[in-house]
Write a protein that holds these residues in place. Structure first.
Motif, PDB file in Angstrom:
ATOM      1  N   GLU A  96       7.500  -2.236   5.308  1.00 28.46           N
ATOM      2  CA  GLU A  96       6.469  -1.194   5.393  1.00 28.46           C
ATOM      3  C   GLU A  96       5.437  -1.351   4.282  1.00 28.46           C
ATOM      4  OE1 GLU A  96       8.538   2.537   5.320  1.00 28.46           O
ATOM      5  OE2 GLU A  96       8.727   2.621   7.508  1.00 28.46           O
ATOM      6  N   ASN A 100       1.218  -2.602   4.545  1.00 28.27           N
ATOM      7  CA  ASN A 100       0.104  -1.749   4.149  1.00 28.27           C
ATOM      8  C   ASN A 100      -1.154  -2.615   3.985  1.00 28.27           C
ATOM      9  OD1 ASN A 100      -1.733  -0.433   2.025  1.00 28.27           O
ATOM     10  ND2 ASN A 100      -0.302   1.224   2.467  1.00 28.27           N
ATOM     11  N   GLN A 101      -2.266  -2.158   4.518  1.00 30.39           N
ATOM     12  CA  GLN A 101      -3.462  -2.994   4.552  1.00 30.39           C
ATOM     13  C   GLN A 101      -3.946  -3.374   3.152  1.00 30.39           C
ATOM     14  OE1 GLN A 101      -4.609  -4.268   7.499  1.00 30.39           O
ATOM     15  NE2 GLN A 101      -5.737  -5.593   6.078  1.00 30.39           N
ATOM     16  N   GLU A 121       4.115  -2.410  -4.791  1.00 25.73           N
ATOM     17  CA  GLU A 121       3.837  -0.973  -4.768  1.00 25.73           C
ATOM     18  C   GLU A 121       3.288  -0.493  -6.103  1.00 25.73           C
ATOM     19  OE1 GLU A 121       6.286   2.850  -3.165  1.00 25.73           O
ATOM     20  OE2 GLU A 121       7.241   1.733  -4.792  1.00 25.73           O
ATOM     21  N   LEU A 159      -0.478  -0.182  -4.908  1.00 23.76           N
ATOM     22  CA  LEU A 159      -0.557   1.121  -4.236  1.00 23.76           C
ATOM     23  C   LEU A 159      -0.464   2.304  -5.187  1.00 23.76           C
ATOM     24  CD1 LEU A 159       1.745   0.372  -1.134  1.00 23.76           C
ATOM     25  CD2 LEU A 159      -0.745   0.155  -1.320  1.00 23.76           C
TER      26      LEU A 159
END
Length: 464
Positions: free
Chosen positions: A204, A208-209, A441, A445
């Motif tokens: 996942e 993520n783009q 992440e 992100l």
């Protein structure tokens, strides 16, 4: 191997003191001649008057036991003899090896797929085989399968079915041909990932783009220790004792410095055959310890390749009669532990001005140090002591060319102003799905508050 001498009428006769054997066999007593048995067997029968049953004899054994009754040394009036050879256990082993190496490709389109998954401990690997009707190239061509999760610590006995989803395919170096190894993750019958399925969350994050656009690269340095089977003590070490202190073993050569090279080399070639992106291998600082590197790999592929490489290593050590250990600190005391250093970069880090992006990533990692440490391998506190090329587990640090830091930046990266960072905190038993996705992440992100970022930058002496 016992030699039985029979008269032409089937009656037993004591063999003469010396037969006219080839010179190479003459030092051996006739009753004790030992011949290694190859796979191809010849059968020789005897009459029912004997007490010994017929035994197969191999071609090589037969050629070695040449009885030329016309040569010198046998009297002209001596009785004729027949030779019996009692089969060696090696013949059975060799026949099994012949079947293991059997190429079935010319006779059937069917292949064998070895489904591999991670067990309940989060580090143990399980697998089982099934026949597939024809060769496949993509995981989605393979059927889902199930296993008994109550036997792996992943499901209760009253509802034990766990479903395997094929995710990645590699060539099978053990069976060869079109046979394959299949990396799977595990789900409930309702389609929910089970708790030990770390791949699902990693996929996942990597889908993520923002992460996709950064094309995250990983190079993973997997260290491991080889142990003697019965005593669980490092390979090459005296049982209950210790070798000389560390120093000559790292990348060393010689019978007193390198233990297990054949396993390392066999694993290297098997991984290349399988299609794993293995990039190198070397002996490590502690004797009996080795390392191999996987990468550069992009995104979720890094975890798939490391897990498959671990499975292949387990199988090779199984065949070699050696125990594989991924314990972060297999031997207490003044000995190096075993890590899984993870080299990481993004597209922005690899481009001009990338060093500033790297420093921003280090800043984020410092703020999430506890999150990462909690996910970087069980028993890692025994390894991250601040000694033996490690940083203290409770303190985050970074430095250029400093192997005693949490995060190391290479001299080339500093000089060129772009490149990658090395996270030296992961233990040898870490889950590569967890570590790689967590790095992506935390650095792509996750965004800290401006206040936290400013305080961390000041503390880490990072001018971002």
């Amino acid at each position: 191997m016992n030699i039985i001498m029979l008269k032409s009428n089937g009656q037993y006769k004591e063999p003469p003191t010396r037969l006219n054997f080839p010179a190479t066999l003459r030092p051996f007593p006739v009753k004790m001649a030992q011949i290694l048995a190859p796979s191809m067997q010849w059968q020789m029968k005897i009459t029912n008057t004997t007490t010994n049953a017929a035994s197969p004899i191999t071609a090589k054994m037969w050629n070695s036991l040449v009885l030329n009754q016309k040569r010198r040394g046998i009297a002209k009036n001596s009785a004729k003899f027949r030779v019996m050879a009692i089969k060696s256990e090696n013949s059975t082993i060799n026949r099994v090896e012949d079947l293991l190496n059997l190429d079935i490709t010319p006779f059937t389109d069917k292949i064998i797929a070895e489904y591999i998954w991670i067990g309940g401990s989060g580090i143990d690997l399980r697998s089982k085989s099934r026949t597939i009707s024809k060769p496949v190239e993509h995981p989605f061509e393979l059927p889902k399968w199930n296993y008994d999760g109550s036997s792996t610590g992943q499901a209760p006995g009253e509802d034990s079915e766990v479903i395997l989803y094929p995710q990645a395919i590699f060539k099978d170096p053990f069976r060869g041909g079109n046979n394959i190894l299949v990396i799977c993750d595990a789900y409930t019958p309702q389609g929910e990932p089970i708790p030990t399925n770390k791949r699902h969350k990693a996929a996942e994050i990597f889908s993520n783009q923002k992460v996709v656009d950064e094309i995250p690269w990983f190079g993973i340095e997997q260290e491991y220790t080889l142990l003697q089977t019965n005593v669980k003590w490092p390979l090459g070490w005296p049982v209950g004792g210790y070798p000389g202190p560390q120093g000559p073993y790292y990348c060393g050569a010689g019978a007193d410095k390198s233990f297990g090279r054949d396993i390392s080399d066999a694993h290297y070639k098997a991984c290349l055959y399988a299609g794993i992106n293995i990039s190198g291998t070397n002996g490590e600082v502690m004797p009996g310890q080795w390392e191999y590197q996987v990468g550069p790999s992009v995104g979720i592929e890094a975890g798939d390749h490391v897990w498959c490489s671990r499975y292949i290593l387990e199988r090779i050590t199984e065949q070699a009669g050696v125990v594989l250990s991924l314990d972060p600190k297999p031997i207490e005391g003044d000995w190096n532990g075993a890590g899984c250093h993870t080299n990481y970069s993004t597209k922005s880090m690899r481009e001009e001005g990338g060093f500033e992006v790297i420093k921003k990533a280090i800043l984020n990692l410092s703020l999430r140090h506890k999150v990462h440490i909690s996910a970087y391998g069980e028993g890692n506190e025994r390894r991250l002591t601040g000694k033996h090329e490690t940083a203290d587990i409770n303190t985050f640090s970074w430095g250029v060319a400093n192997r005693g830091c949490s995060i190391r930046v290479g001299r080339d990266t500093e000089k060129q102003g772009k490149g990658y960072l090395e996270d030296r905190r992961p233990a040898s038993n870490m889950d590569p799905y967890v570590v790689t996705s967590l790095l992506a992440e935390s650095t792509i992100l996750w965004e800290p508050t401006l206040e936290a970022e400013a305080l961390a930058a000041q503390k880490m002496a990072l001018k971002v």
